[in-house]
Design a protein around this motif. Structure first.
Motif, PDB file in Angstrom:
ATOM      1  N   GLY A   3       0.950  -1.141  -0.392  1.00  0.00           N
ATOM      2  CA  GLY A   3      -0.152  -0.269  -0.257  1.00  0.00           C
ATOM      3  C   GLY A   3       1.012   1.197   0.134  1.00  0.00           C
ATOM      4  N   VAL A   4       2.241   1.003  -0.148  1.00  0.00           N
ATOM      5  CA  VAL A   4       3.016   2.190  -0.044  1.00  0.00           C
ATOM      6  C   VAL A   4       3.313   2.832  -0.896  1.00  0.00           C
ATOM      7  CG1 VAL A   4       3.472   2.409   2.445  1.00  0.00           C
ATOM      8  CG2 VAL A   4       4.980   1.430   0.665  1.00  0.00           C
ATOM      9  N   PRO A   5       4.188   3.564  -1.830  1.00  0.00           N
ATOM     10  CA  PRO A   5       4.021   4.710  -2.539  1.00  0.00           C
ATOM     11  C   PRO A   5       5.301   3.154  -4.011  1.00  0.00           C
ATOM     12  CG  PRO A   5       3.666   6.147  -1.874  1.00  0.00           C
ATOM     13  CD  PRO A   5       3.717   5.426  -0.797  1.00  0.00           C
ATOM     14  N   SER A   6       6.505   2.938  -2.826  1.00  0.00           N
ATOM     15  CA  SER A   6       7.423   1.879  -3.767  1.00  0.00           C
ATOM     16  C   SER A   6       7.155   0.709  -3.483  1.00  0.00           C
ATOM     17  CB  SER A   6       8.598   1.835  -1.887  1.00  0.00           C
ATOM     18  OG  SER A   6       7.995   1.695  -0.948  1.00  0.00           O
ATOM     19  N   SER A   7       5.595   0.036  -3.039  1.00  0.00           N
ATOM     20  CA  SER A   7       5.169  -0.971  -3.543  1.00  0.00           C
ATOM     21  C   SER A   7       4.413  -1.170  -4.640  1.00  0.00           C
ATOM     22  CB  SER A   7       4.138  -1.810  -1.904  1.00  0.00           C
ATOM     23  OG  SER A   7       3.124  -1.638  -2.447  1.00  0.00           O
ATOM     24  N   LEU A  18       3.325  17.771  -9.158  1.00  0.00           N
ATOM     25  CA  LEU A  18       2.659  18.806  -7.956  1.00  0.00           C
ATOM     26  C   LEU A  18       2.978  19.415  -6.461  1.00  0.00           C
ATOM     27  CD1 LEU A  18      -0.591  16.692  -8.099  1.00  0.00           C
ATOM     28  CD2 LEU A  18      -0.382  18.794  -9.427  1.00  0.00           C
ATOM     29  N   MET A  19       4.621  18.682  -6.519  1.00  0.00           N
ATOM     30  CA  MET A  19       5.333  18.572  -5.705  1.00  0.00           C
ATOM     31  C   MET A  19       5.579  20.413  -5.770  1.00  0.00           C
ATOM     32  SD  MET A  19       5.632  19.201  -2.144  1.00  0.00           S
ATOM     33  CE  MET A  19       5.633  17.089  -1.393  1.00  0.00           C
ATOM     34  N   ALA A  20       6.695  19.833  -7.196  1.00  0.00           N
ATOM     35  CA  ALA A  20       7.422  20.809  -7.688  1.00  0.00           C
ATOM     36  C   ALA A  20       6.463  22.690  -7.971  1.00  0.00           C
ATOM     37  CB  ALA A  20       8.064  20.499  -8.506  1.00  0.00           C
ATOM     38  N   LYS A  21       4.966  21.733  -8.327  1.00  0.00           N
ATOM     39  CA  LYS A  21       4.756  23.409  -8.530  1.00  0.00           C
ATOM     40  C   LYS A  21       4.062  23.805  -7.363  1.00  0.00           C
ATOM     41  CE  LYS A  21      -0.205  22.816  -7.853  1.00  0.00           C
ATOM     42  NZ  LYS A  21      -0.420  23.127  -6.994  1.00  0.00           N
ATOM     43  N   ASP A  22       4.089  23.159  -6.330  1.00  0.00           N
ATOM     44  CA  ASP A  22       3.615  23.461  -4.861  1.00  0.00           C
ATOM     45  C   ASP A  22       4.507  24.358  -3.563  1.00  0.00           C
ATOM     46  OD1 ASP A  22       1.428  22.758  -4.839  1.00  0.00           O
ATOM     47  OD2 ASP A  22       0.904  21.058  -3.502  1.00  0.00           O
ATOM     48  N   LEU A  23       6.325  23.477  -4.376  1.00  0.00           N
ATOM     49  CA  LEU A  23       7.354  24.682  -3.682  1.00  0.00           C
ATOM     50  C   LEU A  23       7.553  25.857  -4.326  1.00  0.00           C
ATOM     51  CD1 LEU A  23       9.135  21.371  -3.168  1.00  0.00           C
ATOM     52  CD2 LEU A  23       8.583  22.939  -1.733  1.00  0.00           C
ATOM     53  N   ILE A  46      15.345  20.492  -5.784  1.00  0.00           N
ATOM     54  CA  ILE A  46      15.023  18.966  -6.024  1.00  0.00           C
ATOM     55  C   ILE A  46      14.245  18.338  -6.484  1.00  0.00           C
ATOM     56  CG2 ILE A  46      14.883  16.333  -4.670  1.00  0.00           C
ATOM     57  CD1 ILE A  46      16.698  17.905  -2.928  1.00  0.00           C
ATOM     58  N   PHE A  47      13.474  18.482  -6.921  1.00  0.00           N
ATOM     59  CA  PHE A  47      11.789  18.558  -7.007  1.00  0.00           C
ATOM     60  C   PHE A  47      11.361  18.412  -8.467  1.00  0.00           C
ATOM     61  CE2 PHE A  47      10.546  16.531  -3.281  1.00  0.00           C
ATOM     62  CZ  PHE A  47       9.741  15.713  -4.021  1.00  0.00           C
ATOM     63  N   THR A  48      12.523  20.749  -8.754  1.00  0.00           N
ATOM     64  CA  THR A  48      12.285  20.021  -9.873  1.00  0.00           C
ATOM     65  C   THR A  48      13.542  19.528 -11.135  1.00  0.00           C
ATOM     66  OG1 THR A  48      11.797  22.816  -9.938  1.00  0.00           O
ATOM     67  CG2 THR A  48      13.168  22.565 -11.828  1.00  0.00           C
ATOM     68  N   GLU A  49      14.494  19.165 -10.569  1.00  0.00           N
ATOM     69  CA  GLU A  49      15.373  18.051 -10.878  1.00  0.00           C
ATOM     70  C   GLU A  49      14.733  16.867 -11.442  1.00  0.00           C
ATOM     71  OE1 GLU A  49      18.674  18.764 -12.521  1.00  0.00           O
ATOM     72  OE2 GLU A  49      17.699  20.628 -12.443  1.00  0.00           O
ATOM     73  N   ILE A  50      14.027  16.301 -10.208  1.00  0.00           N
ATOM     74  CA  ILE A  50      13.378  15.408 -10.533  1.00  0.00           C
ATOM     75  C   ILE A  50      12.061  15.222 -11.900  1.00  0.00           C
ATOM     76  CG2 ILE A  50      11.592  13.541  -9.197  1.00  0.00           C
ATOM     77  CD1 ILE A  50      14.419  13.636  -8.060  1.00  0.00           C
ATOM     78  N   CYS A  51      12.061  15.965 -11.735  1.00  0.00           N
ATOM     79  CA  CYS A  51      10.564  16.526 -12.771  1.00  0.00           C
ATOM     80  C   CYS A  51      11.416  16.265 -14.098  1.00  0.00           C
ATOM     81  CB  CYS A  51       9.730  17.362 -12.673  1.00  0.00           C
ATOM     82  SG  CYS A  51       8.729  17.093 -11.432  1.00  0.00           S
ATOM     83  N   LYS A  52      12.359  17.167 -14.683  1.00  0.00           N
ATOM     84  CA  LYS A  52      12.985  16.741 -15.557  1.00  0.00           C
ATOM     85  C   LYS A  52      13.859  16.099 -16.072  1.00  0.00           C
ATOM     86  CE  LYS A  52      14.334  21.965 -15.703  1.00  0.00           C
ATOM     87  NZ  LYS A  52      16.066  22.739 -15.063  1.00  0.00           N
ATOM     88  N   GLU A  58       5.629  10.370 -10.521  1.00  0.00           N
ATOM     89  CA  GLU A  58       5.760   9.857 -10.087  1.00  0.00           C
ATOM     90  C   GLU A  58       5.063  10.553  -8.220  1.00  0.00           C
ATOM     91  OE1 GLU A  58       9.613   7.430 -10.065  1.00  0.00           O
ATOM     92  OE2 GLU A  58       9.567   7.145 -12.318  1.00  0.00           O
ATOM     93  N   ASP A  59       5.105   8.875  -7.082  1.00  0.00           N
ATOM     94  CA  ASP A  59       4.968  10.129  -5.925  1.00  0.00           C
ATOM     95  C   ASP A  59       6.235  10.855  -5.876  1.00  0.00           C
ATOM     96  OD1 ASP A  59       2.229   9.681  -4.136  1.00  0.00           O
ATOM     97  OD2 ASP A  59       5.211   9.049  -2.972  1.00  0.00           O
ATOM     98  N   PHE A  60       5.825  11.812  -5.107  1.00  0.00           N
ATOM     99  CA  PHE A  60       6.607  12.224  -4.872  1.00  0.00           C
ATOM    100  C   PHE A  60       7.518  11.796  -3.786  1.00  0.00           C
ATOM    101  CE2 PHE A  60       3.973  12.525  -1.259  1.00  0.00           C
ATOM    102  CZ  PHE A  60       4.629  12.948   0.226  1.00  0.00           C
ATOM    103  N   SER A  61       7.152  10.874  -3.443  1.00  0.00           N
ATOM    104  CA  SER A  61       8.240   9.328  -2.387  1.00  0.00           C
ATOM    105  C   SER A  61       9.180   9.835  -3.045  1.00  0.00           C
ATOM    106  CB  SER A  61       7.936   9.017  -1.067  1.00  0.00           C
ATOM    107  OG  SER A  61       7.065   8.072  -1.846  1.00  0.00           O
ATOM    108  N   CYS A  62       9.345   8.898  -5.010  1.00  0.00           N
ATOM    109  CA  CYS A  62      10.351   8.774  -5.539  1.00  0.00           C
ATOM    110  C   CYS A  62      11.054   9.704  -4.932  1.00  0.00           C
ATOM    111  CB  CYS A  62       9.594   8.446  -6.632  1.00  0.00           C
ATOM    112  SG  CYS A  62      10.200  10.479  -7.674  1.00  0.00           S
TER     113      CYS A  62
END
Length: 76
Positions: A3-7, A18-23, A46-52, A58-62
């Motif tokens: 049930g967790v995102p990594s699973s 969405l995390m990048a947008k909010d940040l 960090i989240f901008t780079e993850i998206c690029k 992917e879930d933000f926990s990635c």
């Protein structure tokens, strides 16, 4: 753990884009009132780079897998 995102290989959940947008909104608000928020700006970067790098749906926990370790948490 089930049930967790990594699973689910980080599919679904709260998307990194969405995390990048909010940040980005938080960083812009901080700048408007001349507030120093170094961790907000670092997280935004960090989240901008993850998206690029193609992980925007992917879930933000990635961030743990892709930014800190650079590999799957299942690999040693």
């Amino acid at each position: 753990m089930q049930g967790v995102p990594s699973s689910r290989n980080y599919s679904g959940g709260f998307a990194s884009k969405l995390m990048a947008k909010d940040l980005n909104l938080a960083a812009s608000s901080a700048e408007e009132v001349d507030q120093r928020c170094p961790l907000t700006f670092l997280a935004k970067h960090i989240f901008t780079e993850i998206c690029k790098d193609g992980h925007e749906t992917e879930d933000f926990s990635c961030v743990f897998r892709h930014y800190y370790s650079g590999k799957s948490e299942h690999n040693s």
